[in-house]
Design a protein around this motif. Sequence first.
Motif, mmCIF file in Angstrom:
data_model
loop_
_atom_site.group_PDB
_atom_site.id
_atom_site.type_symbol
_atom_site.label_atom_id
_atom_site.label_comp_id
_atom_site.label_asym_id
_atom_site.label_seq_id
_atom_site.Cartn_x
_atom_site.Cartn_y
_atom_site.Cartn_z
ATOM 1 N N ARG A 42 -8.978 -11.494 10.138
ATOM 2 C CA ARG A 42 -7.774 -10.711 10.314
ATOM 3 C C ARG A 42 -7.418 -10.538 11.784
ATOM 4 N N ARG A 67 -5.548 -11.235 2.030
ATOM 5 C CA ARG A 67 -5.600 -10.104 2.939
ATOM 6 C C ARG A 67 -6.944 -9.362 2.832
ATOM 7 N N GLN A 68 -7.392 -9.107 1.606
ATOM 8 C CA GLN A 68 -8.605 -8.294 1.442
ATOM 9 C C GLN A 68 -9.859 -9.032 1.886
ATOM 10 N N ASN A 71 -9.696 -9.269 5.880
ATOM 11 C CA ASN A 71 -10.022 -8.003 6.535
ATOM 12 C C ASN A 71 -11.504 -7.897 6.859
ATOM 13 N N LEU B 57 -10.043 0.835 0.000
ATOM 14 C CA LEU B 57 -9.706 0.855 1.424
ATOM 15 C C LEU B 57 -10.960 1.259 2.193
ATOM 16 N N ARG B 61 -8.628 -0.288 5.573
ATOM 17 C CA ARG B 61 -8.308 -1.706 5.342
ATOM 18 C C ARG B 61 -8.761 -2.123 3.955
ATOM 19 N N SER B 62 -7.915 -2.863 3.251
ATOM 20 C CA SER B 62 -8.287 -3.288 1.902
ATOM 21 C C SER B 62 -9.479 -4.237 1.965
ATOM 22 N N THR B 115 -4.376 -2.250 -2.378
ATOM 23 C CA THR B 115 -3.849 -3.343 -1.575
ATOM 24 C C THR B 115 -2.430 -3.044 -1.107
ATOM 25 N N GLU B 118 -2.038 -0.295 1.523
ATOM 26 C CA GLU B 118 -2.285 -0.838 2.861
ATOM 27 C C GLU B 118 -1.050 -1.591 3.371
ATOM 28 N N ASP B 122 1.215 -0.773 6.725
ATOM 29 C CA ASP B 122 1.435 -1.739 7.806
ATOM 30 C C ASP B 122 2.908 -2.085 7.957
#
Lengths: 257, 167
Positions: A42, A67-68, A71, B57, B61-62, B115, B118, B122
């Motif tokens: 990320r 995304r997850q 991260n 989270l 952050r996810s 998700t 988040e 953002d």
Amino acid sequence: MPMLNMRFVLPDHVVDLNRVAELTGIRRAGETIEIGAMTRQRDLEFSQDIADACPLMSEALTHVGHRQTRNRGTIGGSLCHLDPAAELVCVAAALDAVVEVIGPNGRREIPFAEFPAGYMSPAIDYTEIVSRLTFPVWPRETGHAFVEFSRRHGDFAIVSAAAMLLLDGAGRITRAVLALGGVAATPLRMRDVEAALIGQVASIELIGKVAEMCRDVEAVGDVYVPASYRQHLACVMSRRALETALSRAGKSAAAAH
Amino acid sequence: MESVAETRTIDLKVNGKAYSRPVPVRMMLSDFLRHELKLTGTHVGCEHGVCGACTILFDGRSARSCLMLAVQANGHEITTVEGLASGAEMHPLQTALSEHHGLQCGFCTPGMLTTLVELLNDNPSPTAEDVRIAISGNLCRCTGYEGIVAATLEAAGRMRASAGERS
Ligand SMILES: Cc1cc2nc3c(=O)[nH]c(=O)nc-3n(C[C@H](O)[C@H](O)[C@H](O)COP(=O)(O)OP(=O)(O)OC[C@H]3O[C@@H](n4cnc5c(N)ncnc54)[C@H](O)[C@@H]3O)c2cc1C
Ligand code: FES
Ligand code: FES
């Protein structure tokens, strides 16, 4: 972690490197970029330094999982897991990156071409860890592209291609790189294609012709994807990557020779 | 392999509440949340990072709770689906999901919510495409995703409007 969950690996000890601050960070030192092994995907994706110095990597990262997973996922983890279809592995091959490794006998550097010992096996000892990836910055005028074919966004690529082209003032190709991921057990640098491009005046016709050279690339087949389909995709992805790289390449008089 | 259950004590915050618990070192964070803290809102489907149901989270952050060990959460803050509402008032995204057929069986919902919360933090004005990319790692067998996308865009609008009112 998925390897642990699925019991593909049964390690006696698991060491978490997340708290080793020295292993994290992106640093530009002149014309070199250094990335700590625990730098998260990320943070690379949103790094202005990476976008400026290596847009190829920024583009590749949008394809890395989701995304997850970005991260938490790290560049060192991607490189050591060494999935042949992993985008960052393909980019490291394209960049002629150098992997720095630390172990009981100190530090050593491994050129990326020698880093994969085989399928999903980095050429490091079990007493060593990867600490850093370094690679040279290409000139601003470089055209780059990372493209891949996968069934769904975020899946590992079936075949991916990373390309960079640098032209002189007359539109002649002075430097060319083409790397393919997902085709074979380890990422491939298509040196014969690169050699066929260098010194030529860049054109769509030229790219169409050299991309065909990937037709005979040695490819692996599996239950989902036969080798012949990977060879076909190798041509198509190479052509798309080189075409896009060409469309982005600025003419650089300085690079003329 | 020996089945020695070596343990470590971890200190963490979950949904704003501090916990200190001994945990087996190989226990997954998802199992810790469900079995130890009894926060069963976090679902587990695949347990190898693919389905997204277990998304939480982690420090905002996810992240996949099935891809982390509980011991890695020591000193960190976690928000699960249980922590999204404020008291009896649901998060705007939760309300919008129920209005837009954004859930049916609800298995994927905790992961969708964390998700997308988040994402909205953002990017308060996402496009439908941004929403689709954000949930590309969350599988839903029921809704066909359309309602989830519509609900997210609607919730984003409501959240922008109420942020506008407050300022
Ligand atoms: C659903 C899903 C989809 C994914 N899709 C993609 C994708 O499309 N493309 C892609 O490239 N990846 C993908 N991944 C993988 C993801 O990018 C991981 O981040 C990556 O595999 C590395 O994970 P990690 O950094 O957490 O490393 P870990 O899982 O912690 O480690 C991976 C391996 O590397 C070793 N290792 C890690 N760091 C070091 C080090 N510094 N020195 C020596 N050894 C080390 C570990 O021992 C382990 O064997 C996906 C993962 C999931 C769950
Ligand atoms: S249970 Fe974690 S992603 Fe499926
Ligand atoms: S609501 Fe059933 S899986 Fe999404």
